[in-house]
Scaffold this active site. Structure first.
Site, mmCIF file in Angstrom:
data_model
loop_
_atom_site.group_PDB
_atom_site.id
_atom_site.type_symbol
_atom_site.label_atom_id
_atom_site.label_comp_id
_atom_site.label_asym_id
_atom_site.label_seq_id
_atom_site.Cartn_x
_atom_site.Cartn_y
_atom_site.Cartn_z
ATOM 1 N N ASP A 1 -3.654 0.079 -5.933
ATOM 2 C CA ASP A 1 -2.270 0.268 -5.476
ATOM 3 C C ASP A 1 -1.460 -1.026 -5.441
ATOM 4 O O ASP A 1 -0.245 -0.978 -5.322
ATOM 5 C CB ASP A 1 -2.213 0.973 -4.109
ATOM 6 C CG ASP A 1 -3.026 0.266 -3.039
ATOM 7 O OD1 ASP A 1 -3.730 -0.711 -3.347
ATOM 8 O OD2 ASP A 1 -2.971 0.713 -1.874
ATOM 9 N N ASN A 2 -2.089 -2.171 -5.525
ATOM 10 C CA ASN A 2 -1.346 -3.431 -5.642
ATOM 11 C C ASN A 2 -2.297 -4.558 -6.002
ATOM 12 O O ASN A 2 -3.514 -4.410 -5.943
ATOM 13 C CB ASN A 2 -0.582 -3.783 -4.349
ATOM 14 C CG ASN A 2 -1.425 -3.753 -3.091
ATOM 15 O OD1 ASN A 2 -1.284 -2.864 -2.257
ATOM 16 N ND2 ASN A 2 -2.331 -4.708 -2.962
ATOM 17 N N CYS B 1 0.804 -1.234 0.000
ATOM 18 C CA CYS B 1 0.000 0.000 0.000
ATOM 19 C C CYS B 1 0.829 1.273 0.000
ATOM 20 O O CYS B 1 0.756 2.082 -0.928
ATOM 21 C CB CYS B 1 -0.924 0.041 1.221
ATOM 22 S SG CYS B 1 -1.698 -1.515 1.667
#
Length: 488
Positions: free
Chosen positions: A263-264, A28
């Protein structure tokens, strides 16, 4: 993206889908810092989700925050800016100014204190704490963010351009769906790809330590998590629909760019790792990226290699700002969005991560000793101090390759040919051509020390690439020490 039907209709089908979009760090805070700064982690120095790892620390606030792309948009381009949602994992920490700290660059600030929640959280409302409880109709965070965003669109100035960043915690844990969606997807389970619930042979020790086959309870847990994540995304889908409709009512939809991304990635059972991110594989570093807006043709698919460090430069480019005045590592996507012909584009990018671990033993698994963290009850651990690695992810006309080195005693290397092995089961580090290994090692060193324009130089398989073996370090010991120092 599967549960996001409205998002697909309103953004993907009306614009472009980037099918090779990545993050340079699958966690994050480092990833969000890359979005905000347009920089790789070794340049913004946020290495994990802790204050000590520079996540929303005083140092971050002093060195990086004044130069984020929203700060430039507001100060230099005359934009009114709006933020709502999860900012950085340690935002609001008392040691870093608490929720009274409003980063430069934001006209309207509605930021979540600390990490992801759906109920019982605190928001910083322009620097003032506002506590929320657990009443769905007024407190469910995804809906609260939607309503704040609609209010902004209703009452903002019509004499200045605007930028909004809406960061829903969903589908992050604790995966609390809205009550109307708790029965959705009852028959859905995590994908059973060829790398699901198998031993990660020939991989870094952290992957090899996972117990194979997984226990029935672990499989049930990850399937339940996967289902709940989808359920939470239904509220995100509603948020997207409300925003697009509001822009349409305002007469602003055709003149507004909308970006949708994450974000991932996340894994659920691959290589017998139950659930988490942080690892170097596609399932953790690959993310959706959809964009619609002026000049973007509908129903487009783009295969170029893009990363979240490109979002800042792209948005500043759209705003007419001279990117040469920034120190960003990424590239503007605007030529790709417009469909320009003969665009020279990257063929590789850097992935880097600094592992986390307890100084003492993880209380869940004391038998494993110090240095590990995020361990499950059956003592499968998702992270460790020496889960510290850097990779070159290459996508060119001739190669779809990933080369990675770990900063551990072995200086362990993993290499994958994703054309032949898309699920990254076979590590070919010991069988691939030695010259390619040397070139990738050299390219990795170059990218790990790059900054700005030097991060955009030709990759190993590009026509303009230059390789001088004399510049190679003579032994891996030097290489490993330089690697660890790069993150400090």
């Amino acid at each position: 993206m599967t549960p996001l039907k409205k998002t697909n209709t309103l953004i993907a089908q009306m614009g472009v889908t980037f099918v090779n979009a990545y993050v340079p760090s699958a966690l994050c805070c480092p990833s969000r810092a890359s979005i905000l700064t347009g920089k790789y982690p070794h340049n913004h120095h946020v290495v994990n989700n802790t204050l000590e790892g520079n996540c929303s620390s005083k140092l971050w606030q002093k060195i990086q925050e004044p130069y984020t792309f929203p700060a430039v948009l507001k100060a230099m381009c005359g934009y009114q800016t709006f933020f709502a949602g999860k900012y950085l994992n340690e935002y609001g920490a008392e040691d870093a100014g608490g929720v009274g700290h409003v980063p430069p660059g934001w006209s309207f600030w509605y930021a979540l204190e600390k990490n992801s929640k759906y109920y019982n959280y605190t928001l910083s409302v322009n620097g003032k704490a506002r506590r929320h409880g657990e009443n769905y109709s007024v407190d469910y965070l995804t809906d609260v963010l939607a309503n704040m965003s609609l209010d902004f669109l209703e009452y903002k100035s019509n004499f200045e351009p605007f930028f909004m960043m809406i960061a829903t915690p969903a589908p992050h844990s604790p995966w609390t769906p809205a009550p109307q969606y708790t029965k959705s997807f009852q028959n859905v389970s995590a994908p059973r790809n060829s790398n699901f619930n198998i031993h990660g042979k020939n991989k870094h020790w952290l992957i090899r330590q996972a117990k194979t086959p997984m226990s029935n309870s672990s499989i049930q847990f990850l399937d339940d998590a996967y289902r709940k994540r989808w359920q939470t995304l239904l509220s995100v889908d509603d948020l997207i629909e409300k925003l697009v409709k509001k822009l349409e009512v305002n007469g602003e939809l055709d003149n507004t760019y909308i970006f949708y991304t994450s974000d991932n990635g996340f894994h659920t059972g691959q290589f017998s790792l139950p659930i988490d991110k942080r690892q170097l594989y596609e399932f953790d570093i690959k993310v959706p990226l959809l964009v619609r807006g002026p000049g973007i043709k509908p129903n487009q698919t783009n295969k170029m290699l893009v990363a979240n460090i490109d979002l800042g430069p792209t948005i500043l480019d759209i705003a007419g700002y001279d990117l040469n005045k920034t120190q960003m590592d990424g590239m503007s996507l605007l030529p790709l969005l417009r469909g320009d012909k003969n665009v020279t584009w990257r063929s590789d990018f850097l992935v880097e991560y600094q592992g986390e671990g307890y100084n003492g033993s993880d209380p869940t698994c004391p038998g494993l000793g110090p240095g590990v963290t995020h361990c499950f009850p059956d003592c499968v651990c998702e992270d460790s101090y020496n889960n510290t690695y850097a990779c070159v992810r290459t996508l060119s006309a001739s190669w779809d390759l990933q080369y990675c080195e770990f900063d551990d005693r072995e200086v362990f290397v993993e290499v994958y040919n994703l054309t032949a092995d898309p699920h990254q089961i076979n590590n070919i580090a010991k069988t691939i051509d030695q010259e390619i290994l040397e070139k990738m090692n050299y390219r990795l060193m170059m990218l790990q020390s790059c900054s700005g324009a030097t991060c955009r130089t030709p990759g190993v398989f590009d026509p303009g690439y230059r390789f001088d073996p004399r510049l190679m370090f003579s032994n891996h010991g030097l290489r490993a020490r330089r690697f660890s120092a790069q993150f400090l």
